[in-house]
Motif scaffolding. Structure first.
Motif, PDB file in Angstrom:
ATOM      1  N   SER A 109       0.803  -1.226   0.000  1.00 53.65           N
ATOM      2  CA  SER A 109       0.000   0.000   0.000  1.00 53.65           C
ATOM      3  C   SER A 109       0.832   1.270   0.000  1.00 53.65           C
ATOM      4  CB  SER A 109      -0.925   0.008   1.223  1.00 53.65           C
ATOM      5  OG  SER A 109      -0.162  -0.063   2.428  1.00 53.65           O
ATOM      6  N   THR A 110       2.150   1.171   0.185  1.00 57.43           N
ATOM      7  CA  THR A 110       2.994   2.365   0.189  1.00 57.43           C
ATOM      8  C   THR A 110       3.326   2.855  -1.219  1.00 57.43           C
ATOM      9  OG1 THR A 110       4.958   0.947   0.316  1.00 57.43           O
ATOM     10  CG2 THR A 110       4.052   1.778   2.398  1.00 57.43           C
ATOM     11  N   ASN A 111       3.035   2.037  -2.226  1.00 57.09           N
ATOM     12  CA  ASN A 111       3.354   2.419  -3.605  1.00 57.09           C
ATOM     13  C   ASN A 111       2.314   3.388  -4.168  1.00 57.09           C
ATOM     14  OD1 ASN A 111       5.746   0.677  -4.351  1.00 57.09           O
ATOM     15  ND2 ASN A 111       4.340  -0.904  -3.609  1.00 57.09           N
ATOM     16  N   ASN A 112       2.725   4.158  -5.174  1.00 57.26           N
ATOM     17  CA  ASN A 112       1.789   5.061  -5.845  1.00 57.26           C
ATOM     18  C   ASN A 112       0.743   4.293  -6.637  1.00 57.26           C
ATOM     19  OD1 ASN A 112       4.747   6.480  -6.017  1.00 57.26           O
ATOM     20  ND2 ASN A 112       3.156   7.951  -5.448  1.00 57.26           N
ATOM     21  N   ILE A 113       1.164   3.215  -7.278  1.00 59.35           N
ATOM     22  CA  ILE A 113       0.250   2.299  -7.972  1.00 59.35           C
ATOM     23  C   ILE A 113       0.328   0.957  -7.262  1.00 59.35           C
ATOM     24  CG2 ILE A 113      -0.252   1.072 -10.112  1.00 59.35           C
ATOM     25  CD1 ILE A 113      -0.888   4.047 -10.279  1.00 59.35           C
ATOM     26  N   VAL A 114      -0.813   0.484  -6.792  1.00 64.85           N
ATOM     27  CA  VAL A 114      -0.872  -0.751  -6.007  1.00 64.85           C
ATOM     28  C   VAL A 114      -1.660  -1.794  -6.796  1.00 64.85           C
ATOM     29  CG1 VAL A 114      -1.561  -1.787  -3.821  1.00 64.85           C
ATOM     30  CG2 VAL A 114      -0.867   0.625  -3.893  1.00 64.85           C
ATOM     31  N   GLY A 115      -1.075  -2.965  -6.983  1.00 67.35           N
ATOM     32  CA  GLY A 115      -1.739  -3.986  -7.778  1.00 67.35           C
ATOM     33  C   GLY A 115      -1.734  -5.343  -7.116  1.00 67.35           C
ATOM     34  N   GLN A 116      -2.470  -6.252  -7.720  1.00 65.55           N
ATOM     35  CA  GLN A 116      -2.577  -7.612  -7.189  1.00 65.55           C
ATOM     36  C   GLN A 116      -2.928  -8.565  -8.320  1.00 65.55           C
ATOM     37  OE1 GLN A 116      -5.641  -7.976  -4.241  1.00 65.55           O
ATOM     38  NE2 GLN A 116      -5.287 -10.143  -3.862  1.00 65.55           N
ATOM     39  N   LEU A 117      -2.285  -9.720  -8.329  1.00 61.69           N
ATOM     40  CA  LEU A 117      -2.656 -10.778  -9.270  1.00 61.69           C
ATOM     41  C   LEU A 117      -3.904 -11.467  -8.745  1.00 61.69           C
ATOM     42  CD1 LEU A 117      -2.136 -12.670 -11.687  1.00 61.69           C
ATOM     43  CD2 LEU A 117      -0.643 -14.019 -10.198  1.00 61.69           C
ATOM     44  N   LYS A 118      -4.955 -11.469  -9.553  1.00 54.77           N
ATOM     45  CA  LYS A 118      -6.215 -12.082  -9.120  1.00 54.77           C
ATOM     46  C   LYS A 118      -6.325 -13.523  -9.580  1.00 54.77           C
ATOM     47  CE  LYS A 118      -8.920  -9.897  -7.265  1.00 54.77           C
ATOM     48  NZ  LYS A 118      -9.071  -9.551  -5.813  1.00 54.77           N
ATOM     49  N   TYR A 119      -6.005 -13.766 -10.853  1.00 55.31           N
ATOM     50  CA  TYR A 119      -6.105 -15.113 -11.408  1.00 55.31           C
ATOM     51  C   TYR A 119      -4.959 -15.360 -12.381  1.00 55.31           C
ATOM     52  CZ  TYR A 119     -10.938 -14.293  -9.897  1.00 55.31           C
ATOM     53  OH  TYR A 119     -12.055 -13.962  -9.177  1.00 55.31           O
ATOM     54  N   ALA A 120      -4.589 -16.632 -12.515  1.00 56.88           N
ATOM     55  CA  ALA A 120      -3.615 -17.052 -13.529  1.00 56.88           C
ATOM     56  C   ALA A 120      -4.036 -18.431 -13.999  1.00 56.88           C
ATOM     57  CB  ALA A 120      -2.211 -17.093 -12.942  1.00 56.88           C
ATOM     58  N   ASN A 121      -4.865 -18.456 -15.068  1.00 55.54           N
ATOM     59  CA  ASN A 121      -5.434 -19.746 -15.435  1.00 55.54           C
ATOM     60  C   ASN A 121      -5.509 -20.007 -16.948  1.00 55.54           C
ATOM     61  OD1 ASN A 121      -7.316 -17.735 -15.691  1.00 55.54           O
ATOM     62  ND2 ASN A 121      -9.025 -18.910 -14.837  1.00 55.54           N
ATOM     63  N   PRO A 122      -4.426 -19.965 -17.723  1.00 56.22           N
ATOM     64  CA  PRO A 122      -3.127 -19.394 -17.352  1.00 56.22           C
ATOM     65  C   PRO A 122      -3.005 -17.904 -17.659  1.00 56.22           C
ATOM     66  CG  PRO A 122      -2.956 -20.485 -19.465  1.00 56.22           C
ATOM     67  CD  PRO A 122      -4.373 -20.655 -19.019  1.00 56.22           C
ATOM     68  N   LEU A 123      -4.009 -17.280 -18.334  1.00 47.60           N
ATOM     69  CA  LEU A 123      -3.927 -15.851 -18.597  1.00 47.60           C
ATOM     70  C   LEU A 123      -4.168 -15.068 -17.313  1.00 47.60           C
ATOM     71  CD1 LEU A 123      -5.784 -15.614 -22.042  1.00 47.60           C
ATOM     72  CD2 LEU A 123      -3.325 -15.748 -21.594  1.00 47.60           C
ATOM     73  N   LEU A 124      -3.520 -13.930 -17.216  1.00 47.84           N
ATOM     74  CA  LEU A 124      -3.527 -13.157 -15.977  1.00 47.84           C
ATOM     75  C   LEU A 124      -4.700 -12.186 -15.907  1.00 47.84           C
ATOM     76  CD1 LEU A 124       0.244 -12.085 -15.749  1.00 47.84           C
ATOM     77  CD2 LEU A 124      -0.811 -14.235 -15.013  1.00 47.84           C
ATOM     78  N   SER A 125      -5.321 -12.134 -14.740  1.00 45.83           N
ATOM     79  CA  SER A 125      -6.250 -11.060 -14.391  1.00 45.83           C
ATOM     80  C   SER A 125      -5.605 -10.286 -13.256  1.00 45.83           C
ATOM     81  CB  SER A 125      -7.599 -11.609 -13.942  1.00 45.83           C
ATOM     82  OG  SER A 125      -8.254 -12.253 -15.015  1.00 45.83           O
ATOM     83  N   VAL A 126      -5.491  -8.984 -13.433  1.00 47.61           N
ATOM     84  CA  VAL A 126      -4.773  -8.140 -12.475  1.00 47.61           C
ATOM     85  C   VAL A 126      -5.675  -6.994 -12.035  1.00 47.61           C
ATOM     86  CG1 VAL A 126      -2.784  -6.599 -12.170  1.00 47.61           C
ATOM     87  CG2 VAL A 126      -2.542  -8.713 -13.487  1.00 47.61           C
ATOM     88  N   SER A 127      -5.713  -6.728 -10.730  1.00 53.11           N
ATOM     89  CA  SER A 127      -6.427  -5.561 -10.230  1.00 53.11           C
ATOM     90  C   SER A 127      -5.415  -4.491  -9.835  1.00 53.11           C
ATOM     91  CB  SER A 127      -7.299  -5.922  -9.032  1.00 53.11           C
ATOM     92  OG  SER A 127      -6.495  -6.266  -7.915  1.00 53.11           O
ATOM     93  N   TRP A 128      -5.829  -3.224  -9.926  1.00 57.44           N
ATOM     94  CA  TRP A 128      -4.929  -2.131  -9.541  1.00 57.44           C
ATOM     95  C   TRP A 128      -5.722  -0.900  -9.120  1.00 57.44           C
ATOM     96  CZ3 TRP A 128      -4.557   2.757 -11.838  1.00 57.44           C
ATOM     97  CH2 TRP A 128      -5.255   2.927 -13.047  1.00 57.44           C
ATOM     98  N   LYS A 129      -5.064  -0.061  -8.365  1.00 54.39           N
ATOM     99  CA  LYS A 129      -5.625   1.231  -7.978  1.00 54.39           C
ATOM    100  C   LYS A 129      -4.482   2.155  -7.615  1.00 54.39           C
ATOM    101  CE  LYS A 129      -6.205   0.039  -3.086  1.00 54.39           C
ATOM    102  NZ  LYS A 129      -7.167  -0.024  -1.961  1.00 54.39           N
ATOM    103  N   THR A 130      -4.778   3.441  -7.544  1.00 55.19           N
ATOM    104  CA  THR A 130      -3.775   4.381  -7.036  1.00 55.19           C
ATOM    105  C   THR A 130      -3.792   4.323  -5.518  1.00 55.19           C
ATOM    106  OG1 THR A 130      -5.337   6.228  -6.954  1.00 55.19           O
ATOM    107  CG2 THR A 130      -4.119   5.906  -9.026  1.00 55.19           C
ATOM    108  N   ARG A 131      -2.724   4.806  -4.895  1.00 62.19           N
ATOM    109  CA  ARG A 131      -2.616   4.757  -3.438  1.00 62.19           C
ATOM    110  C   ARG A 131      -3.755   5.528  -2.773  1.00 62.19           C
ATOM    111  NH1 ARG A 131       3.025   6.632  -1.504  1.00 62.19           N
ATOM    112  NH2 ARG A 131       2.223   8.632  -2.268  1.00 62.19           N
ATOM    113  N   GLU A 132      -4.204   6.615  -3.398  1.00 61.58           N
ATOM    114  CA  GLU A 132      -5.221   7.475  -2.804  1.00 61.58           C
ATOM    115  C   GLU A 132      -6.635   6.988  -3.084  1.00 61.58           C
ATOM    116  OE1 GLU A 132      -2.984   8.523  -5.074  1.00 61.58           O
ATOM    117  OE2 GLU A 132      -1.459   9.386  -3.736  1.00 61.58           O
TER     118      GLU A 132
END
Length: 433
Positions: free
Chosen positions: A234-257
């Motif tokens: 959460s300290t980053n300006n852009i915060v992301g997370q890998l949601k799924y890999a089956n095998p293609l990636l789904s990624v979520s992201w948001k800005t810190r604020e």
């Protein structure tokens, strides 16, 4: 002829050629030399094929006014590119790193092109010849440039920065690659860190994977003042997370604020690509591209050239990742195989090159890593891996022998990782998978 005079010719004939097999009409031909060729010998052919001028560095080939005689053709090419860069008052984003340079470059291009006329390095033109050729392909209509920079020895990134003059930059990661040239992992960090040195000296903007301890340490050593951080915490300006890999990636992201998460369904595989995606998001956000167009650019990008590329055959799903390989990229590819969702997994790994005295130790390390993953079959290919045979996997001395074994005992209904250095020619295995 001075560089200024040559540049005047270049502005009229703004295309550079180096290969007589592919001459653009009215271009300037640069007669480069290599270990096995001397293009001075083909300068006349280049002119006959449509080049307007030929830059040579051997007087006997300069037979009329169409030849430009210089002391050294390569140095002249580099000096011309440096001079041209000085006339371009636009952002230049320099990218280097052990793994993920090309994918990150392509993702940046996909995002930035949503708003800007963007030029990015073509293919892997990322060395002392490729970077100058890239710069000389950028015309006055370009609003933003993305320059990939590769290296296999110290001071190479510093040299390329001196030509490309990046205003912004990022190192994807640092790992064990080209150890013959760098000497050690610390040597890798020092060499890649030359981009940070340049940004620090020239008050540039750094995009930093803020959760990578090596990159964080390298940045803190230099005290770069303008840093945009991306990553998973959460300290980053852009915060992301890998949601799924089956095998293609789904990624979520948001800005810190922000409290709003964005979900991106990508055409990429490989959990290690999550941070490359976040890098592109961070760069796009910095340059004012709205969230919708950032997502749209990333979702539209499809990898090629056997870099984390999904290929469906009649019988299997192949993760084709045999454009290149080193210890850290092997480790990342294996970590991805551990998390992807698949009923049947097969791992096929080929030798890693340019590891010098560490080759035996690092190949054993990869064997141990691979055998720790629950897979239906684990296959090692090449002389370096063959030296570490054990009863828990299949070992073959060559790609051809591995191909024959896979033909005799086929793999079906599986997700298969193919990972090796380019010289192992793993594309041969695709024929039997």
């Amino acid at each position: 002829m001075t560089i200024e005079q040559l540049y005047s010719l270049y502005k009229v004939h703004q295309t550079v050629s180096t290969d007589t097999r592919n001459i653009t009409p009215d271009s300037i031909f640069f007669a480069l030399k290599g270990e096995r060729f001397n293009a001075n010998e083909f300068a006349a052919q280049a002119l006959e094929s449509g080049a307007k001028w030929a830059v040579v560095d051997e007087a006997k080939y300069a037979t009329d006014e169409r030849y430009i005689l210089v002391e050294d053709v390569l140095t002249t090419l580099q000096d011309l590119a440096r001079y041209h860069r000085g006339q371009l008052n636009i952002p230049f984003i320099g990218i280097t790193g052990t793994n993920g340079k090309t994918t990150t470059k392509e993702l940046l291009y996909a995002v930035l092109s949503q708003r800007f006329k963007t030029y990015a390095t073509k293919g892997n033109l990322n060395n002392h010849i490729g970077v100058p050729l890239t710069l000389l392909s950028i015309d006055d209509s370009v609003e933003l440039a993305v320059i990939e920079m590769g290296a296999n020895h110290q001071q190479e990134i510093a040299f390329l920065c001196n030509i490309a003059a990046p205003t912004h930059g990022l190192i994807t990661n640092v790992g064990k690659a080209h150890l013959e040239g760098f000497g050690s992992f610390e040597g890798v960090k020092k060499a890649k860190g030359e981009l940070y040195d340049y940004l620090h000296t020239h008050d540039g903007v750094l995009f930093l994977q803020g959760d990578n301890e090596h990159l964080r340490e390298m940045e803190m050593q230099r005290g770069i003042s303008k840093v945009v951080r991306y990553g998973f915490s959460s300290t980053n300006n852009i915060v992301g997370q890998l949601k799924y890999a089956n095998p293609l990636l789904s990624v979520s992201w948001k800005t810190r604020e922000s409290t709003t998460d964005h979900l991106i369904q990508t055409q990429l595989t490989g959990s290690y690509n999550t941070e490359n995606i976040l890098a592109a998001i961070a760069v796009g956000h910095f340059f004012g591209i709205d969230d919708h167009h950032i997502n749209q650019g990333i979702e539209a990008y499809a990898p090629s050239n056997n870099r984390s590329q999904i290929t469906k055959t009649i019988h299997n799903t192949i993760i084709a990742d045999y454009y290149n390989a080193n210890v850290s990229s092997m480790e990342a590819a294996l970590a991805n195989m551990a998390v992807i969702e698949a009923d049947h997994k097969v791992i096929v790994l080929g030798d890693m090159f340019e590891l010098g005295d560490d080759a035996a130790k690092e190949h054993q390390y990869v064997v141990n890593k691979a055998l720790a993953i629950d897979a239906d079959r684990t296959i090692f290919v090449g002389e370096a891996f063959y030296a570490h045979q054990n009863a828990n996997a299949e070992f073959y001395e060559s790609t051809d022998s591995a191909k024959e074994a896979l033909r005799e005992r086929p793999v079906i209904n599986s997700t298969i990782l193919l990972k090796a250095s380019r010289g192992m020619a793993f594309e041969k295995l695709m024929e039997v998978l």
